[in-house]
Design an enzyme around this catalytic site. Structure first.
Site, PDB file in Angstrom:
ATOM      1  CG  ASP A  17      41.107  57.690  51.559  1.00 34.89           C
ATOM      2  OD1 ASP A  17      41.134  56.646  50.868  1.00 34.89           O
ATOM      3  OD2 ASP A  17      40.229  58.558  51.448  1.00 34.89           O
ATOM      4  CB  ILE A  18      45.804  54.642  48.884  1.00 36.75           C
ATOM      5  CG1 ILE A  18      46.784  54.376  50.028  1.00 36.75           C
ATOM      6  CG2 ILE A  18      46.536  54.668  47.547  1.00 36.75           C
ATOM      7  CD1 ILE A  18      47.844  55.428  50.229  1.00 36.75           C
ATOM      8  CD  GLU A  54      53.126  35.829  38.296  1.00 40.14           C
ATOM      9  OE1 GLU A  54      52.562  35.270  39.245  1.00 40.14           O
ATOM     10  OE2 GLU A  54      52.618  35.903  37.149  1.00 40.14           O
ATOM     11  CD  GLU A  55      50.800  35.770  34.353  1.00 39.57           C
ATOM     12  OE1 GLU A  55      50.755  34.542  34.547  1.00 39.57           O
ATOM     13  OE2 GLU A  55      49.951  36.557  34.815  1.00 39.57           O
ATOM     14  CG  HIS A 110      46.091  33.507  32.978  1.00 41.13           C
ATOM     15  ND1 HIS A 110      46.876  32.425  33.245  1.00 41.13           N
ATOM     16  CD2 HIS A 110      46.583  34.511  33.743  1.00 41.13           C
ATOM     17  CE1 HIS A 110      47.819  32.745  34.116  1.00 41.13           C
ATOM     18  NE2 HIS A 110      47.641  34.020  34.445  1.00 41.13           N
ATOM     19  CG  ASP A 114      38.630  52.862  47.760  1.00 39.77           C
ATOM     20  OD1 ASP A 114      39.760  53.312  48.057  1.00 39.77           O
ATOM     21  OD2 ASP A 114      37.576  53.437  48.063  1.00 39.77           O
TER      22      ASP A 114
END
Length: 476
Positions: free
Chosen positions: A37-38, A165-166, A283, A298
């Protein structure tokens, strides 16, 4: 996420997708699949920090601008403090200098790397909190949670936070293109997480790389186990897994949607608003800390944790199990002939034959004349051992043209006092210029000190080279 995927293209991808069913490779391979459970609270705090960084630096975290460097420095500091070995990898772009943050957990078999990544940069028009602060914050929290968990991984874990990345997936391309071929071969899986908290979310799993179908199925089976329906999607090379996929590395990932429109059928199974974009602020300047669905976040970070926890322990076929140890000294020959006895010159860093890892290996025979060569090392197998395994990697190339006659051989032997036992014999008929791993049970020798030996023999003409690397005698 980079570039716009048309609504029509997205619709085709979704129509081709399928609801997934249980039965993943991890689920069937182990009785107890770990699903940590992060903390979504901690992950949201990371996103708050990225918003603050953007607010304090012109409203964005774009490559070449102060907000991006501040983001990279902050992520690196968090990982440094948790015990990761981190690198800030610098590269140039048309918008200025950018950086990748690479973090490696310094435990587990470095010959088998499980990697997760996400892009850290935003577009110039906004802070990029969903795109892709969400994926980066999720990967960061999973990395921190793993470090705090006390887990002992079988494999090496690595996390990448990509720049630019963009601008065209530049950071991940730079990383992969500058990774030596031998290091690329160690990457068993790359997982990508780009936009995982869209405010009108879908639950999409990448389906664009057959090599990654096992991981794809494990992701979808995880969601199914949580009663979350998914759809497969081909994201058409829009994100950072593309550079890994192009090299044949297995890839998988998740995505909660961008500018595409949620259908009525999707709204019926996922909730949200039909006829509206998954992320209307994609964007745009409104991609802020208020542009998130925390339920999606979550669920997605728990899926990341599930994959990392389980693939950290996946058996890729070599290396000691968690808590195991290698009884051989200088097992990869990187200290030359230290701790090994036998024929001089066999252990070499000659570039004529590739090592599997590092520079040195044991190259037996390859002379093209009548000769024998050997190397060996004495090893004590503990009397209390419950398992003992000899493993090594071997490649064989030969000038012999026959497909039926053995001319040149390599014997793998155990010398126990006056008794020599041959565990296996390889020959010119076993030609394979790709390294393959061999393993043998040595438990019969517990409580004894024996010599592990490799003995080569060659006839009068036409060479056969037996190249051995990454040896191990492991006990729990």
């Amino acid at each position: 996420m980079r570039r716009s995927l048309s609504a029509a293209a997205l619709g085709v991808a979704l129509a081709a997708g399928a609801l997934v069913v249980p039965g993943s490779s991890l689920a069937t391979a182990t009785a107890a699949v770990v699903s940590p459970d992060i903390s979504v609270t901690n992950t949201k705090a990371h996103l708050d920090q990225l918003q603050t960084i953007a607010t304090n630096n012109g409203g964005n975290r774009y490559t070449g601008r102060p907000g991006y460097k501040a983001s990279a420095d902050w992520v690196k500091a968090k990982l440094d403090a948790a015990g990761y070995t981190t690198t800030l990898q610098q590269f140039s772009t048309s918008a200025g200098t950018s950086y990748n943050v690479i973090a490696e957990w310094p435990y587990g078999d470095a010959n088998h790397v499980v990697m997760a990544g996400s892009h850290l940069d935003s577009v110039s028009s906004g802070p990029g909190i969903n795109d892709n602060g969400s994926g980066s914050a999720g990967n960061l929290e999973v990395a921190l949670a793993y470090a705090a968990s006390g887990q002992t991984p079988r494999n090496r874990l690595r996390f990448g936070f990509w720049g630019a990345e963009e601008l065209g997936l530049l950071g991940s391309k730079y990383y992969v293109n500058n990774l030596p071929a031998a290091e690329r071969d160690k990457v068993e899986l790359y997982l990508n997480f780009d936009m995982i908290a869209s405010p009108n979310p879908g639950y999409f799993v990448y389906d664009d790389n057959p090599a990654g179908n096992g991981a794809r199925d494990d992701l979808t089976a995880y969601f199914t186990s949580k009663n979350i329906q998914t759809e497969y999607i081909d994201v058409q090379g829009r994100s950072d897994h593309a550079a890994f996929r192009s090299l044949g590395i297995p890839t998988a990932g998740t995505f909660s949607g961008a500018e595409g429109t949620k259908t009525s059928a999707q709204a019926a199974k996922w909730g949200g608003t039909a006829g509206a974009a998954y992320d209307a602020c994609y964007h745009r300047s409104c991609d802020t800390i208020n542009n998130l669905d925390l339920t999606s976040l979550d669920r997605q970070i728990d899926a990341i944790g599930h994959m990392i926890w389980n693939y950290a322990q996946k058996d890729y076929g070599s290396g000691p199990p968690p808590g195991g140890s290698n009884l051989l000294a200088n097992p990869g020959f990187e200290s030359g002939a230290v701790n090994w006895t036998g024929t001089s010159g066999v252990i070499t860093n000659s570039s004529s034959k590739p090592a599997r890892t590092g520079s040195y290996k044991a190259w037996l025979q390859g002379n093209g004349r009548t000769s024998t060569e050997n190397i060996g090392q004495s090893v004590a197998i503990p009397a209390a051992a419950t398992a003992a395994t000899l493993s090594f990697w071997i490649r064989i190339d030969t000038a012999e043209t026959t497909s039926s006659t053995v001319y040149d051989t390599l014997k793998v032997q155990v010398v126990d006092g006056g008794t020599t036992t041959t565990l296996a014999t390889y020959s010119n008929l076993n030609k394979n210029t790709t390294y393959t791993e061999k393993t043998f049970n040595l438990l019969a020798y517990k409580g004894k000190t024996v010599t592990v030996k490799f003995l080569g023999a060659e006839d009068s003409s036409l060479q056969t080279s037996f190249v051995v690397d990454d040896t191990a005698v492991t006990v729990p």
